[in-house]
Write a protein that holds these residues in place. Structure first.
Motif, short mmCIF file in Angstrom:
data_model
loop_
_atom_site.label_atom_id
_atom_site.label_comp_id
_atom_site.label_asym_id
_atom_site.label_seq_id
_atom_site.Cartn_x
_atom_site.Cartn_y
_atom_site.Cartn_z
N LEU A 123 -19.89 11.91 -7.14
CA LEU A 123 -19.94 11.64 -5.70
C LEU A 123 -19.33 10.28 -5.37
O LEU A 123 -18.63 10.13 -4.36
CB LEU A 123 -21.37 11.73 -5.19
N ASP A 124 -19.58 9.28 -6.22
CA ASP A 124 -18.98 7.96 -5.99
C ASP A 124 -17.46 8.02 -6.11
O ASP A 124 -16.74 7.38 -5.33
CB ASP A 124 -19.55 6.94 -6.99
N GLU A 125 -16.96 8.79 -7.09
CA GLU A 125 -15.51 8.94 -7.23
C GLU A 125 -14.92 9.64 -6.01
O GLU A 125 -13.87 9.24 -5.49
CB GLU A 125 -15.19 9.73 -8.50
N ALA A 126 -15.59 10.70 -5.56
CA ALA A 126 -15.11 11.42 -4.37
C ALA A 126 -15.14 10.50 -3.15
O ALA A 126 -14.23 10.53 -2.31
CB ALA A 126 -15.96 12.65 -4.12
N LYS A 127 -16.17 9.68 -3.06
CA LYS A 127 -16.27 8.73 -1.95
C LYS A 127 -15.11 7.75 -1.98
O LYS A 127 -14.50 7.45 -0.94
CB LYS A 127 -17.60 7.98 -2.03
N GLY A 128 -14.77 7.24 -3.16
CA GLY A 128 -13.64 6.32 -3.29
C GLY A 128 -12.33 6.98 -2.87
O GLY A 128 -11.52 6.37 -2.17
N LYS A 129 -12.12 8.23 -3.31
CA LYS A 129 -10.90 8.95 -2.94
C LYS A 129 -10.83 9.15 -1.43
O LYS A 129 -9.77 8.99 -0.82
CB LYS A 129 -10.83 10.29 -3.65
N LEU A 130 -11.95 9.52 -0.84
CA LEU A 130 -11.97 9.72 0.61
C LEU A 130 -11.72 8.41 1.36
O LEU A 130 -11.04 8.40 2.38
CB LEU A 130 -13.29 10.35 1.04
N GLN A 131 -12.27 7.31 0.85
CA GLN A 131 -12.02 6.01 1.49
C GLN A 131 -10.53 5.67 1.43
O GLN A 131 -9.97 5.17 2.41
CB GLN A 131 -12.84 4.90 0.79
N GLN A 132 -9.88 5.95 0.28
CA GLN A 132 -8.44 5.70 0.17
C GLN A 132 -7.66 6.58 1.14
O GLN A 132 -6.71 6.13 1.77
CB GLN A 132 -7.96 5.96 -1.26
N GLU A 133 -8.07 7.83 1.26
CA GLU A 133 -7.39 8.74 2.18
C GLU A 133 -7.56 8.28 3.63
O GLU A 133 -6.61 8.32 4.41
CB GLU A 133 -7.95 10.15 2.02
N ILE A 134 -8.75 7.81 3.96
CA ILE A 134 -9.00 7.30 5.31
C ILE A 134 -8.12 6.09 5.58
O ILE A 134 -7.51 5.96 6.64
CB ILE A 134 -10.49 6.96 5.50
N THR A 135 -8.02 5.20 4.59
CA THR A 135 -7.21 4.00 4.75
C THR A 135 -5.74 4.36 4.95
O THR A 135 -5.08 3.81 5.85
CB THR A 135 -7.37 3.08 3.53
N SER A 136 -5.23 5.30 4.14
CA SER A 136 -3.82 5.67 4.28
C SER A 136 -3.59 6.38 5.61
O SER A 136 -2.56 6.18 6.26
CB SER A 136 -3.39 6.56 3.11
N THR A 137 -4.54 7.20 6.03
CA THR A 137 -4.40 7.91 7.31
C THR A 137 -4.41 6.92 8.47
O THR A 137 -3.66 7.09 9.43
CB THR A 137 -5.54 8.94 7.47
N ARG A 138 -5.24 5.91 8.37
CA ARG A 138 -5.24 4.88 9.42
C ARG A 138 -3.90 4.17 9.48
O ARG A 138 -3.40 3.85 10.56
CB ARG A 138 -6.36 3.88 9.18
N GLY A 139 -3.30 3.90 8.32
CA GLY A 139 -1.98 3.27 8.30
C GLY A 139 -0.94 4.13 8.98
O GLY A 139 -0.13 3.63 9.76
N VAL A 140 -0.96 5.42 8.68
CA VAL A 140 0.00 6.35 9.30
C VAL A 140 -0.25 6.42 10.80
O VAL A 140 0.69 6.43 11.60
CB VAL A 140 -0.13 7.75 8.66
N LEU A 141 -1.52 6.43 11.20
CA LEU A 141 -1.86 6.48 12.62
C LEU A 141 -1.34 5.24 13.35
O LEU A 141 -0.76 5.36 14.44
CB LEU A 141 -3.37 6.61 12.80
N GLU A 142 -1.52 4.08 12.76
CA GLU A 142 -1.02 2.85 13.39
C GLU A 142 0.50 2.87 13.49
O GLU A 142 1.06 2.43 14.49
CB GLU A 142 -1.50 1.62 12.60
#
Length: 104
Positions: free
Chosen positions: A37-56
């Motif tokens: 679950l911690d690994e999945a959480k880390g992957k999701l955090q990275q995906e959120i960060t990259s998605t925010r970059g694309v959104l900006e």
């Protein structure tokens, strides 16, 4: 009477040892799940960060387009103001184009 207290103390000690052993057994079962679950959480955090970059980035591209739309709307309003107002059409024979109301 002392033997009753000794038996209660021994029973409490056995109960505590059983609880501790059960805790460690459950902990060993749950640790791999927690790690996944911690690994999945880390992957999701990275995906959120990259998605925010694309959104900006997309918002940055959208800003000039909004300015262009605003400029075109202003230009359209300006051109519409320059067009002369249309005169009402008259029927052949000089009749009034507005319908007459019945006084009755």
């Amino acid at each position: 009477m002392e033997w009753v207290v000794a038996l209660l103390a021994l029973g409490c000690l056995v109960f505590i040892l059983h609880m501790v052993s059960d805790y460690y057994k459950r902990r060993q079962e749950l640790e791999p799940k927690i790690q996944r679950l911690d690994e999945a959480k880390g992957k999701l955090q990275q995906e959120i960060t990259s998605t925010r970059g694309v959104l900006e980035e997309q918002r940055g591209q959208l800003y000039p387009l909004r300015e262009q739309v605003t400029n075109l709307e202003q230009e359209s309003r300006h051109l519409q103001q320059q067009v002369p107002a249309k005169k009402p059409r008259t029927k052949p024979g000089g009749a009034d184009p507005a319908p007459k109301k019945d006084p009755a």
